[in-house]
Design a protein around this motif. Structure first.
Motif, PDB file in Angstrom:
ATOM      1  N   GLY A   1      53.127  26.589  65.586  1.00 34.82           N
ATOM      2  CA  GLY A   1      51.670  26.712  65.003  1.00 34.82           C
ATOM      3  C   GLY A   1      50.643  26.169  65.541  1.00 34.82           C
ATOM      4  O   GLY A   1      50.768  25.388  66.918  1.00 34.82           O
ATOM      5  N   THR A   2      49.378  26.054  65.113  1.00 37.52           N
ATOM      6  CA  THR A   2      48.180  25.350  65.546  1.00 37.52           C
ATOM      7  C   THR A   2      47.738  24.457  64.677  1.00 37.52           C
ATOM      8  O   THR A   2      48.008  24.169  63.186  1.00 37.52           O
ATOM      9  CB  THR A   2      46.830  26.431  65.622  1.00 37.52           C
TER      10      THR A   2
ATOM     11  N   ARG B   1      51.179  23.911  69.698  1.00 39.99           N
ATOM     12  CA  ARG B   1      50.955  24.414  71.053  1.00 39.99           C
ATOM     13  C   ARG B   1      49.479  24.495  71.284  1.00 39.99           C
ATOM     14  O   ARG B   1      48.957  24.506  72.380  1.00 39.99           O
ATOM     15  CB  ARG B   1      51.479  25.814  71.400  1.00 39.99           C
ATOM     16  N   THR B   2      48.632  24.678  70.309  1.00 45.23           N
ATOM     17  CA  THR B   2      47.295  24.704  70.258  1.00 45.23           C
ATOM     18  C   THR B   2      46.591  23.635  69.375  1.00 45.23           C
ATOM     19  O   THR B   2      46.937  23.578  68.182  1.00 45.23           O
ATOM     20  CB  THR B   2      46.503  26.143  69.754  1.00 45.23           C
ATOM     21  N   VAL B   3      45.749  22.833  69.869  1.00 45.50           N
ATOM     22  CA  VAL B   3      45.116  21.823  68.917  1.00 45.50           C
ATOM     23  C   VAL B   3      43.495  22.168  68.972  1.00 45.50           C
ATOM     24  O   VAL B   3      42.938  22.261  70.046  1.00 45.50           O
ATOM     25  CB  VAL B   3      45.323  20.372  69.447  1.00 45.50           C
TER      26      VAL B   3
ATOM     27  N   THR C   1      47.372  23.433  74.650  1.00 48.32           N
ATOM     28  CA  THR C   1      45.972  23.822  74.759  1.00 48.32           C
ATOM     29  C   THR C   1      45.071  23.149  73.730  1.00 48.32           C
ATOM     30  O   THR C   1      45.324  23.477  72.742  1.00 48.32           O
ATOM     31  CB  THR C   1      45.719  25.499  74.588  1.00 48.32           C
ATOM     32  N   VAL C   2      43.952  22.609  74.232  1.00 50.81           N
ATOM     33  CA  VAL C   2      43.055  21.924  73.345  1.00 50.81           C
ATOM     34  C   VAL C   2      41.817  22.700  73.496  1.00 50.81           C
ATOM     35  O   VAL C   2      41.260  23.219  74.312  1.00 50.81           O
ATOM     36  CB  VAL C   2      42.659  20.539  73.661  1.00 50.81           C
ATOM     37  N   ALA C   3      41.320  23.263  71.989  1.00 51.88           N
ATOM     38  CA  ALA C   3      40.266  24.126  72.004  1.00 51.88           C
ATOM     39  C   ALA C   3      39.088  23.320  70.988  1.00 51.88           C
ATOM     40  O   ALA C   3      39.492  22.573  70.240  1.00 51.88           O
ATOM     41  CB  ALA C   3      40.786  25.504  71.311  1.00 51.88           C
TER      42      ALA C   3
END
Length: 411
Positions: free
Chosen positions: A268-269, A343-345, A366-368
């Protein structure tokens, strides 16, 4: 006087204490030629120097992480991992909110496990509390040769600086405020937090006038004149440019990466919360709409709350989005490094868009960052808020920029 007794640090938040541990670790691994002082070195070149992971990868929280501070100058014996490192005497000046105090207790235990001394000094909670604390600390402040501070905007820290005779002054990150601190000292301006708005009437103006000599002394301490024999170092993950007598040492979270992780990744994110509503910068309804949109767009399942976010706001977010609200018991850099983590923050403009790429380097996360739409700002937001938040996003390294429509403002 031995170095262990002459290096004194003052912290008021869990993140500041984490960054003091990072500074002490970086200081203990400096080669003889001092190359880690990185002013003028491109940031990409700096980050490439540090190997990922460390000898304790996969370790859990060190023993005593939930321990209660035991008063003045409580210390544990040196941890073998810290052999050869210069010990620092860390003075914790805790705020009054329970979340910050809880995280500080756990960070204090980590610091003791690293072999540092920790003193828990109450400096709030009454009109006389700051003066009693100042009297209790005065002797140590005058004797210290190196003084490390986590919040140069703190009035209490500025008051302590009037007693400092140290040859070396170090400023460790207090989040994105470091960017404003370096910019203001470069311009010779009064030190004022970027989100602060003037006001308060005549009493506030009288207090400001009475405090002006203390503030002026702090500015001089942070910008030493050539030939003064004093040095000022900024230890930072932020994109800052030192000036005058300042030097810059990169904080790439080497201690965190050596002690924790790598984390297990979930499918998830994760969303990272912000206190922009609590500081009066962003409208609460606009913020709720943005979080709802991000949750829907990215399939987010968890929301890591900022320690200053109110329970009422978090309850409303959970009811509107179905997100699991997580109240971290340590700074997010440590929580994410320990895992599990998405996996995405995704974060709004904040400190973590600069620190998480270092802490999570090599993990595949991955940092967004989602920009704050100017329409979200409140009428009470300071005139500098829009430009400052945009600068936080624009200067972030190794992050993914989300399109504006990912978090539309309410109509």
């Amino acid at each position: 006087m031995p170095r262990s007794a002459s290096t004194l640090a003052f912290v008021e938040s869990p993140v500041q204490l984490l960054n003091v541990l990072e500074w002490a670790h970086a200081r203990s691994t400096v080669p003889a030629d001092g190359r880690p002082l990185l002013d003028g070195v491109p940031r990409q070149a700096r980050s490439a120097r540090t190997p990922q992971g460390g000898p304790d990868a996969g370790s859990a929280v060190p023993r005593g992480a939930a321990g209660e501070p035991r008063g003045a100058a409580a210390a544990a014996g040196p941890d073998p991992r810290a052999a050869g490192a210069a010990r620092t005497r860390i003075v914790v000046l805790p705020p009054t909110d329970p979340m910050s105090r809880g995280q500080l207790r756990r960070m204090a235990a980590l610091a003791r496990d690293e072999g540092h001394e920790v003193r828990w000094q109450e400096a709030r909670g009454g009109r006389l509390a700051p003066f009693k604390a100042l009297a209790a600390l005065a002797r140590d402040v005058r004797a210290a040769r190196t003084v490390v501070v986590g919040d140069p905007f703190s009035r209490y820290v500025q008051l302590l600086l009037t007693l400092v005779r140290a040859e070396e002054l170090v400023v460790v990150d207090d989040g994105t405020a470091t960017m404003e601190f370096v910019a203001q000292t470069a311009r010779g301006e009064r030190l004022v937090r970027w989100h602060r708005v003037g006001g308060g009437g005549l009493p506030a103006r009288v207090r400001e006038l009475a405090y002006a000599p203390v503030s002026a002394t702090a500015r001089r301490r942070f910008t030493p004149a050539a030939g003064s024999g004093r040095t000022v170092e900024v230890f930072s993950s932020m994109p800052v440019t030192p000036h005058g007598g300042m030097t810059l040492r990169l904080n790439d979270f080497a201690w965190t990466r050596a002690r924790f992780g790598p984390p297990r990744l979930t499918k998830g994110t994760d969303l990272v919360g912000t206190s922009l509503v609590e500081t009066g910068v962003v409208d609460p309804d606009r913020y709720l709409d943005a979080v709802r949109a991000l949750t829907r767009e990215h399939g987010a399942t968890r929301y890591f709350a900022h320690r200053r976010e109110s329970a009422e706001k978090l309850r409303a977010l959970s009811e509107a989005t179905g997100l699991e609200i997580v109240r971290p018991d340590l700074p997010l850099e440590l929580i994410a490094r320990r895992g599990p983590v998405g996996r995405t923050v995704v974060s709004f403009p904040s400190t973590v868009v600069h620190t998480l790429p270092y802490a999570l380097a090599g993990t595949g996360v991955t940092v967004a960052v989602c920009d704050v739409d100017p329409d979200w700002l409140t009428a009470a937001a300071s005139p500098r808020a829009r430009g400052f938040l945009a600068g936080v996003t624009d200067t972030a390294r190794d992050v993914h920029r989300l399109p504006a429509q990912a978090a539309p403002a309410a109509g």
